[in-house]
Design a protein around this motif. Structure first.
Motif, PDB file in Angstrom:
ATOM      1  N   GLU A  35      -7.297   0.375   1.857  1.00 25.05           N
ATOM      2  CA  GLU A  35      -5.964   0.475   2.454  1.00 25.05           C
ATOM      3  C   GLU A  35      -6.007   1.204   3.790  1.00 25.05           C
ATOM      4  O   GLU A  35      -5.326   0.825   4.735  1.00 25.05           O
TER       5      GLU A  35
ATOM      6  N   TRP B 102      -4.008  13.469   1.072  1.00 23.86           N
ATOM      7  CA  TRP B 102      -3.611  12.334   0.230  1.00 23.86           C
ATOM      8  C   TRP B 102      -4.849  11.555  -0.176  1.00 23.86           C
ATOM      9  O   TRP B 102      -5.731  11.309   0.651  1.00 23.86           O
TER      10      TRP B 102
ATOM     11  N   MET C 240       7.857   5.071   4.828  1.00 21.56           N
ATOM     12  CA  MET C 240       8.490   3.768   5.000  1.00 21.56           C
ATOM     13  C   MET C 240       9.237   3.395   3.730  1.00 21.56           C
ATOM     14  O   MET C 240       8.862   3.772   2.637  1.00 21.56           O
ATOM     15  N   LYS C 241      10.290   2.655   3.888  1.00 22.11           N
ATOM     16  CA  LYS C 241      11.130   2.340   2.730  1.00 22.11           C
ATOM     17  C   LYS C 241      11.309   0.837   2.618  1.00 22.11           C
ATOM     18  O   LYS C 241      12.300   0.283   3.061  1.00 22.11           O
ATOM     19  N   THR C 242      10.337   0.192   2.075  1.00 21.18           N
ATOM     20  CA  THR C 242      10.467  -1.253   1.901  1.00 21.18           C
ATOM     21  C   THR C 242       9.887  -1.638   0.560  1.00 21.18           C
ATOM     22  O   THR C 242       9.016  -0.966   0.036  1.00 21.18           O
ATOM     23  N   SER C 243      10.386  -2.684   0.021  1.00 22.79           N
ATOM     24  CA  SER C 243       9.765  -3.230  -1.162  1.00 22.79           C
ATOM     25  C   SER C 243      10.327  -4.612  -1.410  1.00 22.79           C
ATOM     26  O   SER C 243      11.505  -4.787  -1.663  1.00 22.79           O
TER      27      SER C 243
ATOM     28  N   LYS D 128       3.760  10.913  -5.433  1.00 22.71           N
ATOM     29  CA  LYS D 128       4.804   9.993  -4.968  1.00 22.71           C
ATOM     30  C   LYS D 128       4.658   8.677  -5.714  1.00 22.71           C
ATOM     31  O   LYS D 128       3.575   8.100  -5.779  1.00 22.71           O
ATOM     32  N   ILE D 129       5.762   8.236  -6.265  1.00 22.01           N
ATOM     33  CA  ILE D 129       5.767   6.978  -7.004  1.00 22.01           C
ATOM     34  C   ILE D 129       6.028   5.838  -6.023  1.00 22.01           C
ATOM     35  O   ILE D 129       6.914   5.936  -5.163  1.00 22.01           O
ATOM     36  N   SER D 130       5.251   4.778  -6.167  1.00 20.05           N
ATOM     37  CA  SER D 130       5.415   3.638  -5.257  1.00 20.05           C
ATOM     38  C   SER D 130       6.792   3.016  -5.390  1.00 20.05           C
ATOM     39  O   SER D 130       7.378   3.008  -6.474  1.00 20.05           O
ATOM     40  N   ASP D 131       7.261   2.478  -4.285  1.00 18.76           N
ATOM     41  CA  ASP D 131       8.560   1.791  -4.305  1.00 18.76           C
ATOM     42  C   ASP D 131       8.563   0.702  -5.364  1.00 18.76           C
ATOM     43  O   ASP D 131       7.600  -0.054  -5.498  1.00 18.76           O
TER      44      ASP D 131
ATOM     45  N   LYS E 160       2.760   3.755   3.040  1.00 20.33           N
ATOM     46  CA  LYS E 160       4.191   3.700   3.354  1.00 20.33           C
ATOM     47  C   LYS E 160       4.973   4.676   2.484  1.00 20.33           C
ATOM     48  O   LYS E 160       5.927   5.284   2.937  1.00 20.33           O
ATOM     49  N   ILE E 161       4.560   4.853   1.209  1.00 19.34           N
ATOM     50  CA  ILE E 161       5.306   5.823   0.407  1.00 19.34           C
ATOM     51  C   ILE E 161       4.930   7.230   0.827  1.00 19.34           C
ATOM     52  O   ILE E 161       5.718   8.143   0.759  1.00 19.34           O
ATOM     53  N   VAL E 162       3.698   7.366   1.275  1.00 21.74           N
ATOM     54  CA  VAL E 162       3.253   8.693   1.686  1.00 21.74           C
ATOM     55  C   VAL E 162       3.905   9.095   2.996  1.00 21.74           C
ATOM     56  O   VAL E 162       4.311  10.233   3.168  1.00 21.74           O
TER      57      VAL E 162
ATOM     58  N   LEU F 212       0.812  -1.200   0.000  1.00 17.15           N
ATOM     59  CA  LEU F 212       0.000   0.000   0.000  1.00 17.15           C
ATOM     60  C   LEU F 212       0.845   1.249   0.000  1.00 17.15           C
ATOM     61  O   LEU F 212       1.994   1.234   0.392  1.00 17.15           O
ATOM     62  N   SER F 213       0.199   2.315  -0.390  1.00 14.95           N
ATOM     63  CA  SER F 213       0.998   3.518  -0.492  1.00 14.95           C
ATOM     64  C   SER F 213       1.096   4.346   0.763  1.00 14.95           C
ATOM     65  O   SER F 213       1.900   5.241   0.781  1.00 14.95           O
TER      66      SER F 213
ATOM     67  N   ILE G 249      -7.590  -2.656  -3.879  1.00 15.29           N
ATOM     68  CA  ILE G 249      -7.242  -1.231  -3.819  1.00 15.29           C
ATOM     69  C   ILE G 249      -7.480  -0.562  -5.174  1.00 15.29           C
ATOM     70  O   ILE G 249      -8.053   0.521  -5.270  1.00 15.29           O
TER      71      ILE G 249
ATOM     72  N   ARG H  48       0.649   7.520  -5.360  1.00 16.36           N
ATOM     73  CA  ARG H  48      -0.448   8.268  -4.752  1.00 16.36           C
ATOM     74  C   ARG H  48      -0.184   9.753  -4.930  1.00 16.36           C
ATOM     75  O   ARG H  48       0.940  10.189  -5.190  1.00 16.36           O
ATOM     76  N   MET H  49      -1.250  10.524  -4.742  1.00 14.22           N
ATOM     77  CA  MET H  49      -1.126  11.965  -4.948  1.00 14.22           C
ATOM     78  C   MET H  49      -1.757  12.726  -3.784  1.00 14.22           C
ATOM     79  O   MET H  49      -2.827  12.350  -3.290  1.00 14.22           O
ATOM     80  N   ARG H  50      -1.079  13.780  -3.425  1.00 18.48           N
ATOM     81  CA  ARG H  50      -1.628  14.702  -2.436  1.00 18.48           C
ATOM     82  C   ARG H  50      -2.157  15.916  -3.197  1.00 18.48           C
ATOM     83  O   ARG H  50      -1.448  16.497  -4.029  1.00 18.48           O
ATOM     84  N   ILE H  51      -3.379  16.296  -2.937  1.00 18.27           N
ATOM     85  CA  ILE H  51      -4.004  17.419  -3.651  1.00 18.27           C
ATOM     86  C   ILE H  51      -4.212  18.566  -2.676  1.00 18.27           C
ATOM     87  O   ILE H  51      -4.947  18.441  -1.699  1.00 18.27           O
TER      88      ILE H  51
END
Lengths: 136, 506
Positions: free
Chosen positions: A125, A119, A35-38, B269-272, A30-32, A27-28, A104, B420-423
């Motif tokens: 999620e 966001w 968190m730094k995992t993949s 933000k681009i997902s990992d 973590k990117i938001v 889920l995002s 999702i 995801r995007m923040r608006i």
């Protein structure tokens, strides 16, 4: 089925932790929230348990934003009504990850979107995150 | 040939077949296209071969509206016109820009899209833009990444660049200078368009240098090609017969002025682990030329959402908006800096491949708005002519469009798993208009229409109520889409040149 999972406490807790950890992978939030995992696989899941705080953080924000109407059980029931209900404790990591991602994406297509701190996140999620927060 | 009016002395009547007022991209295109050996062409340029401060000051005007740059800084008043500051980005208008969209009042053109496209190949050549399609599918590169969005929601767009940007003043200087049939008068400021007693026929124009040296230029046909603001201004100033000016029986001159606002907003933000290089690294080199992949909400969805046309791309958060300065020397430095930034953007795309945070840059069409207009102010310039006053206005559609693009993108990023995007955008807070950057594309003011009640020029670009005055440039655009105007109005100049060759003036 998720409701059946609820019956067995131990497997439930293990499953929810796994689910939350997978949420951290899939889920995002973590990117938001940094968190730094993949990766895939249970080793990563276990590693991610240490980063569950970020997930809980999202979950708590969602619980506050919904004025406390959600409990552990109401969240489970609402998630039961999604395709996540096909998962159980026998589901493997790949299946869980794929299913969560699918649900999702469907959320975004069907406009089941929750806005937290501006966001745009999937309803599923953030509910998973809330579940993780309540399961803590 | 070039004649500097400052050094010109003649008692002969200056008579030409065609007089083109303005030697920017439109005027130069017209002159070189009409130059078939049979016509004597006068090309009048207010400035010299290079920008000069006192000439540039003639662009000073009064501005009311959202934050903008000084009017004297947004056009270049010298041979070659504003192509001297051109970035070279080009794409044709969209087919649906030419249609009436019932959610956009006053939208649509009185000519068809095919009328434009007929001339785009030659216009590309004149502008130095490589020929090719304007969709991602037209890029033939085995390493080309996929465009990741659902085509039902978003369409890809290819921006092609004249690279290096073709500065008409430099590129066409020799062609004009060596022509026996084109006489380009430098420092030749038109101070009046002189008509017969019914204002239906132009006999000549009054011309003056800044030092007060005056002459008259006579011609059978006249074309105004001096920019989105000045075309309107000259028509309004020519009020010796009709107090409202030429072609202004229905109070249309100066109205429906449009720009292309840029708006940067939100955080993507681009997902990992996700690679979407077509979005995060959209610039490609095609041999010596450059292209950039943009996207926009599909035509069908634009209709569904009742929004304006636009284009968008992921912008690194540190790329600046263009804010020009009023000083020419400084402007040159700014432009050189911008050009090097553009180049750097292409060079460094591969270095930025691991960037995961972007902002969304949206380039907006503005809705044609009758109250967005150019009028004359009481203040006068160094030639004693009233300055232009620009009241640039938005409608509610621009904010609605930004909101719709962001929300649709936020969903698309989610359902494709890209990120995801923040608006952060709030259309109800009108201050967003003051945060816009600007493409510095001036359109409208002398819009094309079938009726003089709703426009200034007819479908052949002839000013209503006159028999020998035409207008060239983006001031004739009834709607401006998102496309950069230069290549499009150059195409329409080719169309106009073809028309002018067929018109007989008695």
């Amino acid at each position: 089925m998720i409701t059946e999972i609820c019956v067995a406490n131990e497997s439930r807790r293990r499953f929810l932790k796994s689910l939350a950890a997978l949420a951290a992978i899939c889920l995002s939030p973590k990117i938001v929230y940094g968190m730094k995992t993949s990766a895939n696989g249970w080793q990563t899941i276990l590693r991610n348990l240490a980063e569950i705080e970020s997930i809980r953080n999202i979950g708590n924000k969602y619980l506050v934003s919904t004025n406390g109407i959600h409990s552990f059980n109401t969240l489970l029931i609402s998630l039961k009504n999604t395709n996540l209900s096909s998962l159980d404790e026998n589901s493997d990591a790949h299946e869980i990850s794929a299913t969560i991602n699918k649900v999702i994406r469907e959320d975004f297509i069907n406009n089941n979107v929750v806005i937290l701190d501006n966001w745009w996140l999937s309803e599923t999620e953030v509910k998973l995150c809330a579940l993780a927060a309540l399961a803590a | 040939m070039f004649i500097d009016l400052n050094d010109f002395n003649s008692n002969e009547k200056l008579q030409f077949d065609i007089c083109i007022i303005g030697a920017g991209a439109a005027g130069i295109t017209l002159a070189k296209t009409l130059n078939d050996g049979n016509l004597q062409i006068a090309l009048l340029e207010s400035g010299g071969l290079n920008a000069e401060g006192d000439t540039q000051a003639l662009y000073e005007g009064i501005y009311t509206g959202p934050e903008y740059m000084p009017l004297k800084a947004v056009r270049l008043r010298a041979f070659g016109g504003t192509t001297g500051y051109w970035g070279g980005q080009s794409i044709p208008l969209d087919e649906f820009d030419f249609t009436y969209r019932d959610w956009i009042p006053n939208s649509g053109w009185p000519i068809s899209y095919s009328e434009l496209m007929k001339y785009i190949p030659e216009a590309s050549n004149i502008c130095g833009v490589p020929l090719g399609g304007y969709q991602w599918s037209s890029i033939h590169d085995n390493n080309k990444p996929e465009f990741p969005f659902n085509p039902h929601n978003f369409n890809d767009l290819i921006m092609r660049f004249s690279s290096p940007p073709r500065h008409f003043g430099e590129y066409y200087r020799d062609e004009v200078g060596q022509s026996k049939n084109i006489t380009c008068f430098l420092h030749a400021n038109v101070t009046g368009i002189i008509t017969n007693e019914t204002a239906s026929h132009i006999s000549h124009v009054n011309v003056s240098t800044l030092d007060g040296k005056k002459t008259d230029i006579y011609a059978k046909k006249f074309v105004l090609a001096c920019g989105g603001i000045e075309n309107s201004r000259l028509l309004l100033l020519s009020n010796q017969v009709n107090p409202a000016g030429i072609g202004n029986e229905y109070d249309q001159v100066g109205r429906y002025f449009m720009e292309h606002p840029n708006f940067d907003s939100g955080l993507i933000k681009i997902s990992d682990g996700v690679k979407v290089t077509s979005l995060t690294n959209p610039r490609l080199r095609q041999g010596a030329h450059r292209v950039r992949l943009d996207f926009r909400i599909s035509e069908k969805e634009q209709k569904q959402l009742s929004i304006l046309n636009h284009s968008a791309f992921f912008a690194p958060k540190d790329i600046p908006q263009i804010h020009m300065h009023s000083d020419i020397g400084f402007m040159d430095k700014v432009w050189n800096k911008l050009e090097s930034l553009y180049e750097k953007a292409f060079e460094s795309d591969s270095e930025n491949i691991n960037n995961t945070e972007f902002t969304l840059r949206i380039r907006l069409e503005q809705a044609p708005n009758k109250n967005s207009r150019i009028t004359l102010n009481r203040d006068k310039d160094a030639l004693g002519l009233q300055k232009a006053q620009l009241d640039l206005r938005f409608t509610d559609l621009e904010g609605k469009t930004i909101e719709a693009v962001q929300e649709k993108l936020a969903r698309e990023l989610g359902n494709t798993g890209i990120g995801r995007m923040r608006i952060d955008f709030d259309p109800t807070d009108s201050n967003w208009k003051n945060q816009c950057g600007w493409q510095v594309h001036h359109s409208g003011g002398t819009r094309m229409h079938k009726s003089p009640k709703h426009g200034v020029v007819d479908p052949n670009s002839k000013v209503f109520g006159t028999d020998n005055l035409w207008v060239a440039g983006s001031s004739i655009f009834p709607t401006s889409g998102h496309a950069n105007p230069t290549m499009n109005f150059v195409a329409l100049c080719l169309r106009l040149a073809e028309h002018l060759k067929t018109v007989k003036i008695v």
